[in-house]
Design a protein around this motif. Structure first.
Motif, PDB file in Angstrom:
ATOM      1  N   PRO A  86       0.799  -1.223   0.000  1.00  0.00           N
ATOM      2  CA  PRO A  86       0.000   0.000   0.000  1.00  0.00           C
ATOM      3  C   PRO A  86       0.835   1.278   0.000  1.00  0.00           C
ATOM      4  CG  PRO A  86       0.105  -0.885   2.201  1.00  0.00           C
ATOM      5  CD  PRO A  86       0.819  -1.860   1.300  1.00  0.00           C
ATOM      6  N   LEU A  87       2.122   1.171   0.245  1.00  0.00           N
ATOM      7  CA  LEU A  87       2.972   2.358   0.353  1.00  0.00           C
ATOM      8  C   LEU A  87       3.899   2.470  -0.850  1.00  0.00           C
ATOM      9  CD1 LEU A  87       3.942   1.941   4.100  1.00  0.00           C
ATOM     10  CD2 LEU A  87       2.188   3.426   3.159  1.00  0.00           C
ATOM     11  N   PRO A  88       4.374   3.663  -1.143  1.00  0.00           N
ATOM     12  CA  PRO A  88       5.335   3.827  -2.247  1.00  0.00           C
ATOM     13  C   PRO A  88       6.736   3.389  -1.791  1.00  0.00           C
ATOM     14  CG  PRO A  88       4.800   5.953  -1.287  1.00  0.00           C
ATOM     15  CD  PRO A  88       3.925   4.947  -0.606  1.00  0.00           C
ATOM     16  N   TYR A  89       7.076   2.127  -2.034  1.00  0.00           N
ATOM     17  CA  TYR A  89       8.333   1.570  -1.538  1.00  0.00           C
ATOM     18  C   TYR A  89       9.549   2.242  -2.150  1.00  0.00           C
ATOM     19  CZ  TYR A  89       6.412  -2.105   1.323  1.00  0.00           C
ATOM     20  OH  TYR A  89       5.779  -2.782   2.322  1.00  0.00           O
ATOM     21  N   ALA A  90       9.493   2.624  -3.401  1.00  0.00           N
ATOM     22  CA  ALA A  90      10.655   3.259  -4.034  1.00  0.00           C
ATOM     23  C   ALA A  90      10.979   4.582  -3.345  1.00  0.00           C
ATOM     24  CB  ALA A  90      10.391   3.475  -5.521  1.00  0.00           C
ATOM     25  N   ARG A  91       9.976   5.405  -3.126  1.00  0.00           N
ATOM     26  CA  ARG A  91      10.202   6.688  -2.457  1.00  0.00           C
ATOM     27  C   ARG A  91      10.678   6.477  -1.021  1.00  0.00           C
ATOM     28  NH1 ARG A  91       5.314   9.751  -0.389  1.00  0.00           N
ATOM     29  NH2 ARG A  91       5.711   8.211   1.177  1.00  0.00           N
TER      30      ARG A  91
END
Length: 130
Positions: A86-91
């Motif tokens: 659910p989260l932006p892992y790259a950022r």
């Protein structure tokens, strides 16, 4: 040796072991041809850096973070469970790597600045005459 035998037995039991053999060959080429020389080159560069213990520690932490996060970033397609990513892992990975880098810079630079300030403070004080 025993575990290698178990792996070979499982590989031979597959109806089409070609995909697994291609993956193993690719992993071997990637490790021995890319990762190992890269790690050695970075190690040689870090050997000349002042505060190399802190730099080595930061590189190890960043490497582990990337290795843990990489499968989540490179997974093809949408996850089977929408709540799995659910989260932006790259950022978030970039933010954590920046924080580790900032902490390493602080650990490498601040003690030198404190020693330099203490040294100049002790030289600037006039001797007491009682």
């Amino acid at each position: 040796m025993f575990l290698i035998g178990i792996g070979a037995w499982h590989l031979a039991a597959q109806p089409d072991p070609y995909d697994a053999l291609v993956w193993l060959a690719g992993a071997l080429v990637l490790h021995d041809g890319v990762l190992a020389p890269l790690v050695l080159a970075v190690g040689l560069l870090v050997a000349a850096v002042p505060g190399r213990r802190v730099v080595r520690g930061a590189l190890i932490v960043c490497g582990v973070l990337v290795l843990v996060t990489l499968p989540l970033l490179l997974r093809p397609g949408a996850p089977p469970n929408p709540s799995a990513l659910p989260l932006p892992y790259a950022r978030n990975l970039l933010v954590v790597l920046a924080l580790v880098t900032a902490a390493a810079v602080a650990l490498a630079v601040l003690p030198r600045l404190w020693r330099r300030a203490r040294r100049t403070r002790s030289h600037c004080q006039a001797p007491r005459r009682d």
